[in-house]
Design a protein around this motif. Structure first.
Motif, mmCIF file in Angstrom:
data_model
loop_
_atom_site.group_PDB
_atom_site.id
_atom_site.type_symbol
_atom_site.label_atom_id
_atom_site.label_comp_id
_atom_site.label_asym_id
_atom_site.label_seq_id
_atom_site.Cartn_x
_atom_site.Cartn_y
_atom_site.Cartn_z
ATOM 1 N N GLU A 199 0.998 -1.029 0.301
ATOM 2 C CA GLU A 199 0.003 -0.147 0.283
ATOM 3 C C GLU A 199 1.255 1.587 -0.296
ATOM 4 O O GLU A 199 1.874 1.377 0.762
ATOM 5 C CB GLU A 199 -0.815 0.209 1.180
ATOM 6 N N PHE A 200 0.643 2.449 -0.977
ATOM 7 C CA PHE A 200 1.305 3.306 -0.825
ATOM 8 C C PHE A 200 0.023 4.607 -1.128
ATOM 9 O O PHE A 200 -0.907 4.259 -2.069
ATOM 10 C CB PHE A 200 2.520 3.551 -1.764
ATOM 11 N N ILE A 201 0.773 5.435 0.127
ATOM 12 C CA ILE A 201 0.274 6.958 -0.493
ATOM 13 C C ILE A 201 0.860 8.416 -1.969
ATOM 14 O O ILE A 201 1.600 8.315 -1.999
ATOM 15 C CB ILE A 201 -0.558 8.119 0.333
ATOM 16 N N LEU A 202 0.057 8.287 -2.925
ATOM 17 C CA LEU A 202 0.566 9.644 -3.776
ATOM 18 C C LEU A 202 -0.469 10.970 -4.019
ATOM 19 O O LEU A 202 -1.947 10.853 -3.596
ATOM 20 C CB LEU A 202 0.931 8.914 -5.342
ATOM 21 N N LYS A 203 -0.069 11.700 -3.834
ATOM 22 C CA LYS A 203 -0.499 12.941 -3.972
ATOM 23 C C LYS A 203 -0.321 12.715 -4.937
ATOM 24 O O LYS A 203 0.399 12.638 -6.306
ATOM 25 C CB LYS A 203 0.249 14.846 -3.082
ATOM 26 N N GLN A 204 -1.384 14.027 -5.636
ATOM 27 C CA GLN A 204 -1.378 15.186 -6.967
ATOM 28 C C GLN A 204 -0.458 15.251 -7.597
ATOM 29 O O GLN A 204 0.418 15.847 -6.783
ATOM 30 C CB GLN A 204 -2.670 15.940 -7.680
ATOM 31 N N GLY A 205 0.242 14.314 -9.029
ATOM 32 C CA GLY A 205 1.776 15.382 -9.180
ATOM 33 C C GLY A 205 2.952 13.966 -8.548
ATOM 34 O O GLY A 205 4.042 14.457 -8.753
ATOM 35 N N GLU A 206 2.611 12.289 -8.338
ATOM 36 C CA GLU A 206 3.575 12.473 -7.281
ATOM 37 C C GLU A 206 3.785 10.790 -8.084
ATOM 38 O O GLU A 206 2.574 10.728 -8.300
ATOM 39 C CB GLU A 206 3.472 11.742 -5.854
ATOM 40 N N TRP A 207 5.051 10.788 -7.545
ATOM 41 C CA TRP A 207 5.872 9.163 -8.107
ATOM 42 C C TRP A 207 5.877 8.426 -7.382
ATOM 43 O O TRP A 207 5.936 8.626 -5.918
ATOM 44 C CB TRP A 207 6.942 8.757 -9.026
ATOM 45 N N SER A 208 5.422 7.190 -7.415
ATOM 46 C CA SER A 208 5.506 5.877 -6.387
ATOM 47 C C SER A 208 6.953 5.835 -6.239
ATOM 48 O O SER A 208 7.710 6.212 -6.889
ATOM 49 C CB SER A 208 4.660 5.131 -6.557
ATOM 50 N N GLY A 209 7.716 4.565 -5.126
ATOM 51 C CA GLY A 209 8.968 4.561 -5.496
ATOM 52 C C GLY A 209 8.650 2.859 -5.928
ATOM 53 O O GLY A 209 7.322 3.127 -6.888
ATOM 54 N N TRP A 210 9.414 1.996 -6.507
ATOM 55 C CA TRP A 210 9.456 0.936 -7.312
ATOM 56 C C TRP A 210 8.703 0.318 -6.528
ATOM 57 O O TRP A 210 8.507 -0.277 -5.036
ATOM 58 C CB TRP A 210 11.241 0.359 -7.720
ATOM 59 N N ILE A 211 7.696 -0.175 -7.462
ATOM 60 C CA ILE A 211 6.876 -1.309 -7.423
ATOM 61 C C ILE A 211 6.902 -2.129 -7.140
ATOM 62 O O ILE A 211 7.205 -2.443 -8.019
ATOM 63 C CB ILE A 211 5.206 -0.893 -7.178
ATOM 64 N N ARG A 212 6.549 -3.522 -6.784
ATOM 65 C CA ARG A 212 6.702 -5.053 -7.190
ATOM 66 C C ARG A 212 5.736 -5.313 -7.261
ATOM 67 O O ARG A 212 4.945 -5.805 -6.621
ATOM 68 C CB ARG A 212 7.830 -5.769 -5.680
ATOM 69 N N VAL A 213 5.297 -6.413 -8.246
ATOM 70 C CA VAL A 213 4.412 -7.519 -9.029
ATOM 71 C C VAL A 213 5.041 -8.540 -9.386
ATOM 72 O O VAL A 213 6.430 -8.492 -9.571
ATOM 73 C CB VAL A 213 3.382 -6.538 -10.010
ATOM 74 N N ALA A 214 3.809 -8.916 -9.176
ATOM 75 C CA ALA A 214 4.084 -10.710 -9.332
ATOM 76 C C ALA A 214 3.327 -11.222 -10.415
ATOM 77 O O ALA A 214 2.094 -11.287 -10.068
ATOM 78 C CB ALA A 214 4.399 -11.999 -8.589
ATOM 79 N N PHE A 215 3.520 -11.824 -11.600
ATOM 80 C CA PHE A 215 2.150 -11.941 -11.958
ATOM 81 C C PHE A 215 1.978 -13.708 -12.290
ATOM 82 O O PHE A 215 3.064 -14.011 -12.878
ATOM 83 C CB PHE A 215 2.803 -11.923 -13.824
ATOM 84 N N PRO A 216 0.948 -14.256 -12.090
ATOM 85 C CA PRO A 216 1.343 -14.968 -11.657
ATOM 86 C C PRO A 216 0.699 -16.268 -12.781
ATOM 87 O O PRO A 216 0.206 -16.115 -13.884
ATOM 88 C CB PRO A 216 -0.277 -15.558 -10.934
ATOM 89 N N MET A 217 1.952 -17.537 -13.236
ATOM 90 C CA MET A 217 1.329 -18.098 -13.825
ATOM 91 C C MET A 217 1.014 -19.391 -14.344
ATOM 92 O O MET A 217 -0.318 -19.643 -14.531
ATOM 93 C CB MET A 217 3.103 -18.525 -14.735
ATOM 94 N N ILE A 218 1.388 -20.485 -13.360
ATOM 95 C CA ILE A 218 1.096 -21.817 -12.387
ATOM 96 C C ILE A 218 1.047 -21.924 -10.862
ATOM 97 O O ILE A 218 1.891 -20.912 -10.113
ATOM 98 C CB ILE A 218 1.881 -22.659 -13.232
ATOM 99 N N PRO A 219 0.116 -21.727 -9.879
ATOM 100 C CA PRO A 219 0.271 -21.909 -8.899
ATOM 101 C C PRO A 219 1.965 -21.759 -8.289
ATOM 102 O O PRO A 219 1.940 -20.899 -6.620
ATOM 103 C CB PRO A 219 -0.247 -22.801 -8.014
ATOM 104 N N THR A 220 2.972 -22.466 -8.329
ATOM 105 C CA THR A 220 4.601 -22.341 -8.006
ATOM 106 C C THR A 220 4.770 -21.086 -8.391
ATOM 107 O O THR A 220 6.631 -21.075 -8.397
ATOM 108 C CB THR A 220 4.810 -23.567 -8.121
ATOM 109 N N GLN A 221 4.370 -20.943 -9.803
ATOM 110 C CA GLN A 221 5.024 -19.675 -11.294
ATOM 111 C C GLN A 221 4.978 -18.610 -11.356
ATOM 112 O O GLN A 221 3.683 -18.399 -11.742
ATOM 113 C CB GLN A 221 5.497 -20.682 -12.141
#
Lengths: 274, 664
Positions: free
Chosen positions: B270-292
């Motif tokens: 979770e992160f807060i952004l004000k108008q005109g602000e950038w977040s830092g790097w956000i990690r995401v993981a796209f699910p392929m199969i349950p273990t991957q």
């Protein structure tokens, strides 16, 4: 009740870890794990059926030996395998009672350790989210947040009606235990926020309302005063991991491994059958 | 970097998802770099697009004191760029010391001569080989392959053979990184997690103001309901499922009813952004199969909270902590930087020119992103300089190139897109960028001792880009190319070309190909005299074209590849390299083989500075603390020059020579 438990466990761990605050966290972790290992051995030795455990382990060993001696006899090895499984189940049964007895203190220990090892204090210049959970619609509330001079509130309040929540982002400016003051409905209370600190720093992630389980789970600060429409004030500190030779691990893994090592290593010394 | 439409890009078969799931990055290598302590050291600062005319202007105004000092102590020359002056080509010249005939990179875009299908020139990604299908799932038996298409040894590979350590940071045209034990991180050409040059996402309640499908980005129509926006971020195709369906990560944005502030909840973050602000790097993981799952990183930018909700999400970068595709050698180098600095931009050229061109960004938004990239590069440069004690360090900076592409219209009053009001605000951006480069150089010189040869170079220069020329249209109008359906002039290449009646065609930014019997799948021009004659005829006619609006020639020179190039791959090259005159470039339709009705167009895009013209129009720069021994040094000379500094002879196939004497 929750206050008494928190006071007892809190003071114990404060005393235990205070001398090691300035040292590498592994030192404190090793000491805590050693104490926990000894505690487990002591409890286990007293409340478990030591004779029964010894007898069951002997039976398992005997049937394992049978497996090797009669490896060419199908009927004998099948019977031996069955008996190994049977006595393994019995061994687990013998451990149920001590396990149930120890689970409660162990959870309390883990809650205390999480305060010391679970989170990293803010670095000066770093920001963190502060989350206030309420009993009422936050858009209709007069709740405000003020910060001590070592902090800066970076954002206006973000009110989320569906979550009954108000969030802010706060930046740490100066090292030390800083204070956030929450004011609502004519009352005020504070929440501490730690900026920088020693290698081992106790961090209270949340201050909660006076409810038994919540208090047990967030034991480091007194409860939120009654009659305030706030359930919880939470700082979303970054998690912290233990690092060993470049490998990172959750502190709980380090704790379990070290406790087991100490427990098994010292069981002979204390004459406890595990 | 040129704009590549996502759909067309995807159609070209870059199925990175397969790679991500099947093969992943190569195993970590044992040693980081050569071990030999070198008495002499070399630092190369590669500043993409630094232009000699502008540099001389700012030098004369005393705005570049460090460059001036370096020039006075050593030397400064215009650096002959590549033919054509496109970044992948130019950097390949620099890397190998060969011209395109030797390294085989002729343009951003190449085509398969057998079926004419275009592909990105520097790398190819193939999905998994053999698979087994079980129900809806696909199980790979062999891994996919990602391949660098540039030929020839890179200078750091040659140094490695002499046990001389090298660190090469984000050099373009090196994805996947050429095999080596030296520390290298790939730069321009490194795809995002979707396998493209970068697809941003834009979530807005005011989608009507934008085209739904724009090149380089996806526009999402969202609604704020109960103070909440539910949205999803698209990831790579799932190679473990039949049909490679897209993967997604859902996220929720909570919007304050009055204040211009939001909270984003994505996965467990979770992160807060004000108008005109950038977040830092956000990690995401796209699910392929349950273990991957496939990890990536991205940044969020809250453009507006009220009255219209507008949220930009950057292209999903390959996560350097766990790279799904090979981005460094050894693999641990990318991870080492990540552990030191956290996630960083891994996609080549991360400044989002597409977002600015399509009105998703304004100039301020673009600059805030590009400044973030610059800040990150400066931090890593400090780190690399602090530990540099032997061998060679190459460091690449992209900002000057990207900002000149987008802000040239503010210093060119004759540009069709010149806006005096915006020019007041942004007219100094390019100058300020050059001054920032001067400060970077100061850092480098602070570190460089007397035993360190410093080379500051750019791959090409820059100039204004006012007029566009539709080369395919010209070929059609003059009977060299036939369309199957003349009404569908925007139809995708190569399907709408009548190959049985086409003698010449164009693809890429500067290349013109003869439809040769001995090379193309449906070629009709015989090799030998017929081809030679056609090439000469085309070159003459091209050089004679004038722009009716200005009365000036639009092509300075049509270069004949067989005369201009040397090496084993000359035959694969476009037969003619079109050297456009200053201010003119091929249109955006030309690189993809389209043929709009109009022959000429005013360039009204934000993309207003360019370099894909005649190489004589946009040379690069060379500054050094050594003595430059050639009046006309070229990019191809720099590889031999770096090798010479370590006492290594230039390699077979290199067309350049040492051009700097440095005694240290």
């Amino acid at each position: 009740m929750a206050s008494v438990i928190n006071l007892l466990f809190g003071k114990t761990f404060d005393l235990l870890l205070y001398p090691f605050q300035s040292l590498n966290p592994w030192v404190g972790m090793t000491v805590v794990s050693l104490v926990a290992g000894l505690l487990v051995l002591a409890i286990y030795g007293h409340i478990s059926d030591q004779e029964g455990i010894k007898a069951v382990k002997d039976k398992i060993k005997a049937h394992l030996l049978e497996l090797r001696l009669y490896k060419d006899n199908f009927r004998a090895t099948t019977r031996a395998q069955r008996d190994v499984l049977r006595y393994n189940a019995k061994y687990l049964y013998c451990n149920l009672k001590p396990m149930f007895v120890m689970i409660v203190p162990f959870i309390l220990i883990i809650i205390q350790l999480d305060l010391w090892f679970g989170y990293r204090p803010l670095s000066p210049g770093e920001s963190v989210m502060v989350k206030v959970k309420m009993d009422q619609d936050p858009t209709q509330s007069d709740l405000t947040l003020q910060a001590s001079p070592g902090l800066e509130i970076e954002t206006p309040p973000l009110r989320i009606e569906s979550e009954k929540e108000i969030d802010w982002r706060v930046k740490g400016l100066e090292a030390g235990v800083q204070t956030l003051t929450v004011s609502v409905a004519g009352q005020s209370f504070t929440k501490q926020l730690v900026v920088s600190g020693k290698p081992l720093t106790k961090i209270s992630q949340a201050r909660v309302a006076d409810r038994f389980l919540d208090r047990l789970m967030s034991p480091a600060e007194p409860p939120i005063p009654p009659n305030v429409p706030v359930n919880k004030v939470e700082i979303l500190y970054a998690g912290q991991e233990m690092s060993l030779l470049g490998y990172r691990m959750h502190w709980i893994i380090a704790f379990f491994i070290l406790s087991l090592v100490f427990g098994f290593g010292l069981k002979g010394f204390f004459g406890v059958e595990v | 970097m040129k704009r590549i439409d996502r759909r067309e890009f995807v159609r070209w078969g870059v199925t990175a998802g397969s790679m991500l799931a099947f093969g992943g990055a190569p195993a970590a290598l044992v040693r980081a770099s050569g071990k030999r302590e070198t008495k002499k050291k070399v630092i190369v600062l590669g500043i993409d697009g630094l232009d000699p005319d502008l540099t001389e202007l700012y030098l004369s105004q005393g705005k570049l004191p460090t460059f001036a000092k370096l020039a006075s102590e050593g030397g400064f020359r215009r650096l002959k760029t590549s033919l054509p002056p496109q970044s992948p080509v130019a950097w390949s010249n620099f890397i190998t010391g060969m011209d395109p005939g030797g390294h085989g990179i002729f343009d951003f875009i190449h085509r398969n001569p057998k079926d004419y299908n275009p592909y990105l020139s520097t790398s190819s990604v193939a999905g998994g080989g053999k698979t087994i299908e079980i129900g809806n799932y696909v199980i790979p038996i062999s891994s996919g392959e990602v391949k660098l298409l540039r030929h020839g040894d890179a200078f750091w590979q040659i140094l490695e053979r002499h046990d001389i350590p090298a660190t090469v940071y984000k050099i373009p045209a090196n994805f996947p990184p050429a095999p080596t034990k030296q520390r290298t991180l790939s730069g321009m050409g490194t795809p995002d997690l979707l396998g493209t040059y970068g697809i941003f996402n834009y979530y807005t309640t005011e989608h009507a103001e934008l085209k739904p499908d724009i090149g380089g980005g996806e526009i999402h129509d969202v609604k704020v309901i109960g103070g909440k926006v539910d949205a999803r971020l698209r990831g790579p195709g799932n190679a473990f499922k039949k049909g490679n369906p897209d993967t997604y990560v859902d996220f929720t944005v909570f919007v304050d009813p009055v204040n211009p502030v939001v909270k984003v909840r994505i996965m467990d973050q979770e992160f807060i952004l004000k108008q005109g602000e950038w977040s830092g790097w956000i990690r995401v993981a796209f699910p392929m199969i349950p273990t991957q799952s496939v990890p990536g990183t991205c940044k969020f930018y809250l453009k507006q909270a009220h009255p219209h909700f507008k949220l930009y999400v950057s292209a999903v970068n390959i996560d350097p902590a766990s790279p799904a595709l090979p981005i460094s050698t050894p693999e641990s180098y990318a991870q080492e930087l990540e552990s030191k600095f956290g996630p960083y931009y891994t996609k080549g050229l991360p400044a989002d020119t597409q977002a600015l061109d399509h009105g998703v960004f304004d100039e301020g938004d673009f600059l805030s992103l590009d400044e973030d990239i610059f800040r990150e590069d400066r931090a890593i440069l400090d780190y690399e300089l602090s530990r540099f004690d032997s061998g060679l360090l190459f460091y690449y900076i992209s900002n000057a190139d990207q900002r000149q592409h987008m802000f040239y219209r503010f210093i060119d009053k004759e540009h069709p897109g010149y806006d005096p009001i915006l020019a007041q605000k942004y007219g100094n951006v390019i100058e300020d960028t050059y001054i920032a480069m001067d400060r970077i150089l100061a850092k480098v010189l602070d570190k460089a001792g007397k035993d360190t040869l410093v080379l500051v170079m750019s791959d090409h220069g820059f100039t204004y880009y006012r007029r566009s020329f539709n080369l395919t249209t010209w070929l059609e109008e003059n009977g060299y190319l036939r369309l199957v359906n003349r009404r569908q002039r925007d139809a995708a290449f190569p399907g709408n070309t009548d190959w049985s009646r086409t003698r010449a065609y164009t693809l890429g930014l500067n290349g013109l190909y003869i439809n040769r019997k001995d090379r193309e799948g449906k070629g009709i021009v015989a090799p030998g005299a017929e081809r030679e004659s056609l090439v000469r005829e085309l070159a003459e006619k091209l050089e004679a074209i004038t722009d009716p609006a200005t009365g000036q020639k639009i092509i300075s020179k049509a270069y004949i590849a067989s005369e201009a190039y040397h090496g084993s791959y000359v035959d694969e090259a476009p037969d003619i390299l079109v050297g456009y005159a200053r201010g003119v470039r091929c249109s955006w339709a030309t690189p993809l083989g389209k043929a709009p009705l109009e022959l000429f167009e005013n360039n009204m895009e934000h993309w207003s500075g360019d370099h894909c013209m005649d190489p004589d129009v946009t040379p690069g720069i060379l500054f050094t603390n050594g003595k430059i021994t050639s009046d006309h040094p070229s990019l191809c000379d720099l590889s031999p020059t770096m090798l010479h500094a370590f006492g290594i002879e230039k390699q077979a196939g290199m067309v350049g020579s040492n051009v700097v004497e440095f005694h240290g």
